[in-house]
Design a protein around this motif. Structure first.
Motif, PDB file in Angstrom:
ATOM      1  N   LYS A 277       1.356   6.569  -8.650  1.00 58.38           N
ATOM      2  CA  LYS A 277       2.325   6.805  -9.724  1.00 58.38           C
ATOM      3  C   LYS A 277       3.386   5.711  -9.736  1.00 58.38           C
ATOM      4  O   LYS A 277       3.786   5.237 -10.805  1.00 58.38           O
ATOM      5  N   SER A 278       3.813   5.276  -8.552  1.00 60.62           N
ATOM      6  CA  SER A 278       4.851   4.235  -8.485  1.00 60.62           C
ATOM      7  C   SER A 278       4.335   2.901  -9.020  1.00 60.62           C
ATOM      8  O   SER A 278       5.103   2.100  -9.531  1.00 60.62           O
ATOM      9  N   LYS A 279       3.034   2.679  -8.923  1.00 62.89           N
ATOM     10  CA  LYS A 279       2.462   1.412  -9.389  1.00 62.89           C
ATOM     11  C   LYS A 279       2.130   1.423 -10.881  1.00 62.89           C
ATOM     12  O   LYS A 279       2.113   0.385 -11.521  1.00 62.89           O
ATOM     13  N   GLU A 280       1.873   2.608 -11.443  1.00 65.67           N
ATOM     14  CA  GLU A 280       1.436   2.663 -12.839  1.00 65.67           C
ATOM     15  C   GLU A 280       2.546   2.998 -13.822  1.00 65.67           C
ATOM     16  O   GLU A 280       2.403   2.783 -15.014  1.00 65.67           O
ATOM     17  N   ASP A 281       3.668   3.523 -13.335  1.00 64.40           N
ATOM     18  CA  ASP A 281       4.739   3.978 -14.224  1.00 64.40           C
ATOM     19  C   ASP A 281       5.961   3.085 -14.070  1.00 64.40           C
ATOM     20  O   ASP A 281       6.600   3.068 -13.022  1.00 64.40           O
ATOM     21  N   LYS A 282       6.290   2.348 -15.117  1.00 56.35           N
ATOM     22  CA  LYS A 282       7.417   1.409 -15.039  1.00 56.35           C
ATOM     23  C   LYS A 282       8.772   2.121 -14.925  1.00 56.35           C
ATOM     24  O   LYS A 282       9.778   1.484 -14.643  1.00 56.35           O
ATOM     25  N   TYR A 283       8.803   3.436 -15.153  1.00 59.03           N
ATOM     26  CA  TYR A 283      10.060   4.183 -15.081  1.00 59.03           C
ATOM     27  C   TYR A 283      10.297   4.824 -13.715  1.00 59.03           C
ATOM     28  O   TYR A 283      11.258   5.552 -13.525  1.00 59.03           O
ATOM     29  N   ILE A 284       9.421   4.567 -12.781  1.00 59.92           N
ATOM     30  CA  ILE A 284       9.591   5.116 -11.435  1.00 59.92           C
ATOM     31  C   ILE A 284      10.704   4.349 -10.718  1.00 59.92           C
ATOM     32  O   ILE A 284      10.760   3.118 -10.776  1.00 59.92           O
ATOM     33  N   ASN A 285      11.571   5.077 -10.047  1.00 56.33           N
ATOM     34  CA  ASN A 285      12.744   4.497  -9.381  1.00 56.33           C
ATOM     35  C   ASN A 285      12.569   4.338  -7.876  1.00 56.33           C
ATOM     36  O   ASN A 285      13.534   4.125  -7.170  1.00 56.33           O
ATOM     37  N   TYR A 286      11.348   4.505  -7.378  1.00 56.23           N
ATOM     38  CA  TYR A 286      11.118   4.348  -5.951  1.00 56.23           C
ATOM     39  C   TYR A 286       9.959   3.406  -5.703  1.00 56.23           C
ATOM     40  O   TYR A 286       9.112   3.197  -6.584  1.00 56.23           O
ATOM     41  N   SER A 287       9.941   2.845  -4.510  1.00 56.40           N
ATOM     42  CA  SER A 287       8.772   2.085  -4.068  1.00 56.40           C
ATOM     43  C   SER A 287       8.387   2.598  -2.685  1.00 56.40           C
ATOM     44  O   SER A 287       9.254   2.807  -1.834  1.00 56.40           O
ATOM     45  N   VAL A 288       7.106   2.825  -2.482  1.00 60.37           N
ATOM     46  CA  VAL A 288       6.614   3.285  -1.188  1.00 60.37           C
ATOM     47  C   VAL A 288       6.449   2.052  -0.314  1.00 60.37           C
ATOM     48  O   VAL A 288       5.608   1.199  -0.575  1.00 60.37           O
ATOM     49  N   GLU A 289       7.276   1.980   0.717  1.00 58.53           N
ATOM     50  CA  GLU A 289       7.285   0.809   1.592  1.00 58.53           C
ATOM     51  C   GLU A 289       6.334   0.945   2.764  1.00 58.53           C
ATOM     52  O   GLU A 289       5.832  -0.057   3.272  1.00 58.53           O
ATOM     53  N   LEU A 290       6.114   2.183   3.217  1.00 57.34           N
ATOM     54  CA  LEU A 290       5.268   2.368   4.396  1.00 57.34           C
ATOM     55  C   LEU A 290       4.824   3.808   4.537  1.00 57.34           C
ATOM     56  O   LEU A 290       5.402   4.719   3.947  1.00 57.34           O
ATOM     57  N   LEU A 291       3.785   3.957   5.338  1.00 57.32           N
ATOM     58  CA  LEU A 291       3.272   5.267   5.722  1.00 57.32           C
ATOM     59  C   LEU A 291       3.405   5.381   7.231  1.00 57.32           C
ATOM     60  O   LEU A 291       3.106   4.427   7.957  1.00 57.32           O
ATOM     61  N   ILE A 292       3.864   6.525   7.700  1.00 59.20           N
ATOM     62  CA  ILE A 292       3.877   6.818   9.134  1.00 59.20           C
ATOM     63  C   ILE A 292       2.909   7.966   9.376  1.00 59.20           C
ATOM     64  O   ILE A 292       2.996   8.996   8.705  1.00 59.20           O
ATOM     65  N   VAL A 293       1.969   7.758  10.283  1.00 55.56           N
ATOM     66  CA  VAL A 293       1.030   8.808  10.671  1.00 55.56           C
ATOM     67  C   VAL A 293       1.179   9.073  12.168  1.00 55.56           C
ATOM     68  O   VAL A 293       1.573   8.201  12.927  1.00 55.56           O
ATOM     69  N   ASP A 294       0.857  10.301  12.546  1.00 58.39           N
ATOM     70  CA  ASP A 294       1.012  10.712  13.946  1.00 58.39           C
ATOM     71  C   ASP A 294      -0.327  10.876  14.655  1.00 58.39           C
ATOM     72  O   ASP A 294      -0.386  11.405  15.760  1.00 58.39           O
ATOM     73  N   LYS A 295      -1.401  10.428  14.007  1.00 61.26           N
ATOM     74  CA  LYS A 295      -2.744  10.541  14.593  1.00 61.26           C
ATOM     75  C   LYS A 295      -3.525   9.279  14.263  1.00 61.26           C
ATOM     76  O   LYS A 295      -3.466   8.784  13.137  1.00 61.26           O
ATOM     77  N   LYS A 296      -4.293   8.815  15.235  1.00 63.74           N
ATOM     78  CA  LYS A 296      -5.155   7.659  14.990  1.00 63.74           C
ATOM     79  C   LYS A 296      -6.335   8.075  14.123  1.00 63.74           C
ATOM     80  O   LYS A 296      -6.823   9.192  14.206  1.00 63.74           O
ATOM     81  N   ASN A 297      -6.776   7.141  13.282  1.00 65.93           N
ATOM     82  CA  ASN A 297      -7.969   7.318  12.446  1.00 65.93           C
ATOM     83  C   ASN A 297      -7.873   8.464  11.442  1.00 65.93           C
ATOM     84  O   ASN A 297      -8.877   9.091  11.129  1.00 65.93           O
ATOM     85  N   SER A 298      -6.683   8.747  10.959  1.00 61.54           N
ATOM     86  CA  SER A 298      -6.549   9.751   9.903  1.00 61.54           C
ATOM     87  C   SER A 298      -7.026   9.142   8.585  1.00 61.54           C
ATOM     88  O   SER A 298      -7.012   7.916   8.422  1.00 61.54           O
ATOM     89  N   TYR A 299      -7.428   9.982   7.657  1.00 65.33           N
ATOM     90  CA  TYR A 299      -7.860   9.468   6.367  1.00 65.33           C
ATOM     91  C   TYR A 299      -6.674   8.850   5.614  1.00 65.33           C
ATOM     92  O   TYR A 299      -6.845   7.909   4.836  1.00 65.33           O
TER      93      TYR A 299
END
Length: 192
Positions: free
Chosen positions: A21-43
């Protein structure tokens, strides 16, 4: 543009919808900078790679205390100038260490109409209980389990004949539609 981090433990479907949604909508006010996961090899980790989002794998067992675990996360968030955290299937209770560092800046999406069916299996609990309706709740995170101040809720009537898979599918449709929209509204308030 408000920089956000998404935390996930498993599939990462909500993470992907937030990013797309952040990439397709020019009216989005946020950018996803990173993902934090607590398990290796999660989908979710695979989704991050496919979406070109940096993924940090921070394993709780590799730290002597929960406080040290969360301090490492705060270090990553600070390095990336994160202003809002979106929990999306992150199956850990946030403690005071992270809550104090990001007071009223951590939100969670829960697959039930709270206060009904809190905890790790909101969809399954509603289904097993034979509920006629459930829904989705977005709320601020506090030290309890799905007990923070509610930001937004949407109900879903459970139709006769639905199995658990159909209920999950319908809940996910709502989640993927509303979570990016609510994060956008929260980002507007942070910007001001």
């Amino acid at each position: 543009m408000v920089k956000i981090a998404v935390f996930a433990s498993g599939n990462g479907g909500n993470f992907q919808s937030i990013v797309e949604k952040s990439k397709e909508d020019k009216y989005i006010n946020y950018s996803v900078e990173l993902l934090i996961v607590d398990k290796k090899n999660s989908y979710a980790e695979k989704r991050a790679k496919n979406l070109g989002i940096p993924c940090y794998i921070v394993i709780p067992k590799e730290f002597s205390t929960k406080e040290n675990y969360e301090k490492k996360i705060i270090e990553i968030l600070n390095e990336n100038e994160i202003r809002l955290i979106a929990l999306a299937g992150y199956m850990r209770i946030i403690s005071s260490t992270l809550l104090k560092a990001y007071e009223n800046k951590i939100v969670n999406i829960h697959p039930a109409y709270l206060p009904n069916y809190p905890g790790k299996d909101g969809i399954g609990d509603a289904f097993k209980a034979g509920a006629k309706e459930t829904g989705v709740t977005i709320h601020y995170v506090d030290e309890g389990v799905d007990s923070g101040e509610i930001i937004y809720q949407e109900k879903l009537k459970i139709k006769d004949g639905w199995n658990i898979e159909k209920l999950e599918e319908e809940i996910h449709k709502i989640e993927h539609r509303i979570y990016p929209a609510i994060l956008n509204e929260l980002s507007k308030k942070i910007k001001d």
